[in-house]
Design an enzyme around this catalytic site. Structure first.
Site, PDB file in Angstrom:
ATOM      1  N   GLY A 151     -24.961  14.192  28.861  1.00 28.25           N
ATOM      2  CA  GLY A 151     -23.664  14.811  28.643  1.00 28.25           C
ATOM      3  C   GLY A 151     -22.581  13.759  28.491  1.00 28.25           C
ATOM      4  O   GLY A 151     -22.775  12.577  28.785  1.00 28.25           O
ATOM      5  N   CYS A 152     -21.413  14.189  28.025  1.00 32.76           N
ATOM      6  CA  CYS A 152     -20.320  13.244  27.764  1.00 32.76           C
ATOM      7  C   CYS A 152     -19.733  12.682  29.057  1.00 32.76           C
ATOM      8  O   CYS A 152     -19.612  11.457  29.214  1.00 32.76           O
ATOM      9  CB  CYS A 152     -19.244  13.914  26.924  1.00 32.76           C
ATOM     10  SG  CYS A 152     -18.676  15.519  27.532  1.00 32.76           S
ATOM     11  N   TYR A 153     -19.388  13.540  30.007  1.00 33.16           N
ATOM     12  CA  TYR A 153     -18.882  13.045  31.290  1.00 33.16           C
ATOM     13  C   TYR A 153     -19.919  12.173  32.007  1.00 33.16           C
ATOM     14  O   TYR A 153     -19.576  11.102  32.528  1.00 33.16           O
ATOM     15  CB  TYR A 153     -18.485  14.207  32.200  1.00 33.16           C
ATOM     16  CG  TYR A 153     -17.154  14.856  31.894  1.00 33.16           C
ATOM     17  CD1 TYR A 153     -15.974  14.114  31.840  1.00 33.16           C
ATOM     18  CD2 TYR A 153     -17.065  16.233  31.716  1.00 33.16           C
ATOM     19  CE1 TYR A 153     -14.755  14.723  31.600  1.00 33.16           C
ATOM     20  CE2 TYR A 153     -15.849  16.857  31.472  1.00 33.16           C
ATOM     21  CZ  TYR A 153     -14.692  16.098  31.415  1.00 33.16           C
ATOM     22  OH  TYR A 153     -13.482  16.709  31.181  1.00 33.16           O
TER      23      TYR A 153
END
Length: 348
Positions: A151-153
């Site tokens: 995921g991005c985070y």
């Protein structure tokens, strides 16, 4: 040439994958798929930015079996719960799958169900999936057929914390991640908080202590440290299109100088072409990674409070999704991991 297909191409991550692959020296996109309402339409009609560049017609997801044999790799850029249904038919034919969703990231299936409210339909594949963070799992990615793209985070957060854990520098129970993301991180579907009057000229926290990326972050950090870690993670929505800036705090457990901390980070990422550890005193900003696969990092010692502060900036759609997916493809096929990704950030 690597023959690639993209499922979910009309979303922000899917479109970004297509943009990168169209300029990739060793890959060719041979088919696209999107939601059924897009079936039979050219991608240039759905996303006019592709006028004169790509006129491939979108296929129904139910019609993809006819493309399996001619495909080398498929990118699944779908909402959670769908890649687990489509991936098996490609994997059974020994094709490679790179999933952008969370379907194969969480190894504990009860934990996955708790956070995503979905019963996993391909539990046997979860154990085989490789977490696709190249800076930490390069060798595993090389031999994998199924990649769980981070995921991005988690990408911004894990890259920021990993050197501290590998060198046993911080109290693992003290980690706080304060992260801000542009609105595209929520995807193309409209929600109340991403509606223009709600997000414009506004800055808000959301999903505090309940964001789905929290267990993903904790799982990988626990692997790195060989101990159970539960971080405090607070995401925020910023009124900009793209970019993530994660500010990470932790208590130090040994005396150290800022110069030594900086040296540790430089050495840790010396073979990582997309992680740029900035010079001492320079701070990451989303503007300087915009549209690129770079992660800019720096570390600051707060001697007064006995804390270390790490700042990590990425483009959520590139290093946080599409660029990292292509980086994983490059590694899986034995290419230079920079292939198709070696461009400078867009500025200004």
């Amino acid at each position: 040439m690597i023959k690639a297909g993209i499922v979910g191409v009309a979303g922000y991550a899917g479109i970004s994958i297509l943009q990168i692959l169209l300029a990739h020296p060793e890959a060719e996109v041979i088919w696209l798929s999107s939601e059924d309402s897009h079936a039979g339409k050219k991608i240039s009609d759905i996303r006019p930015s592709f006028n004169g560049i790509c006129d491939l017609v979108c296929q129904k997801s139910g019609d993809l079996s006819k493309f399996v044999d001619q495909t080398d790799v498929v990118f699944m850029a779908l909402p959670n719960g769908l890649a687990m249904k489509l991936s098996p038919m490609f994997l059974e034919k020994r094709k490679k799958v790179i999933d952008i969703s969370a379907d194969f990231r969480i190894k504990d299936l009860e934990e996955y169900k708790k956070w995503y409210k979905i019963d996993h339909l391909s539990p046997n594949l979860v154990a085989d999936a490789t977490y696709g963070l190249p800076e930490l799992f390069f060798e595993k990615i090389k031999t994998s057929s199924l990649i769980a793209n981070p995921g991005c985070y988690p990408t911004a957060s894990i890259l920021g914390i990993a050197p501290l854990l590998k060198n046993n520098l911080v109290d693992v129970n003290s980690i706080v991640i304060d992260a801000k993301s542009g609105v595209s991180g929520a995807g193309a579907a409209l929600t109340e908080i991403t509606h223009f009057p709600e997000c414009n000229e506004n800055f808000r926290a959301y999903a505090v202590a309940s964001h789905r990326h929290n267990p993903e972050i904790d799982q990988i950090l626990s692997w790195i440290s060989n101990t159970k870690i539960n971080t405090t993670f607070v995401p925020h929505l910023v009124p900009m299109n793209r970019g993530i800036l994660a500010t990470i705090y932790a208590n130090l457990i040994q005396k150290i100088t800022n110069e030594k901390l900086h040296e540790i980070f430089k050495n840790f990422y010396k073979k990582a072409p997309f992680v740029r550890v900035l010079e001492l005193g320079k701070l990451p900003a989303t503007k300087y990674v915009y549209g690129s696969n770079f992660c800019d990092i720096n570390v600051v010692l707060d001697e007064r409070a006995n804390k270390v502060i790490v700042l990590s900036a990425i483009d959520n759609l590139i290093k946080g999704a599409a660029g990292q997916a292509v980086q994983n493809m490059n590694i899986m096929f034995g290419l230079d991991e920079r292939a198709g990704l070696d461009k400078s950030p867009v500025y200004p």
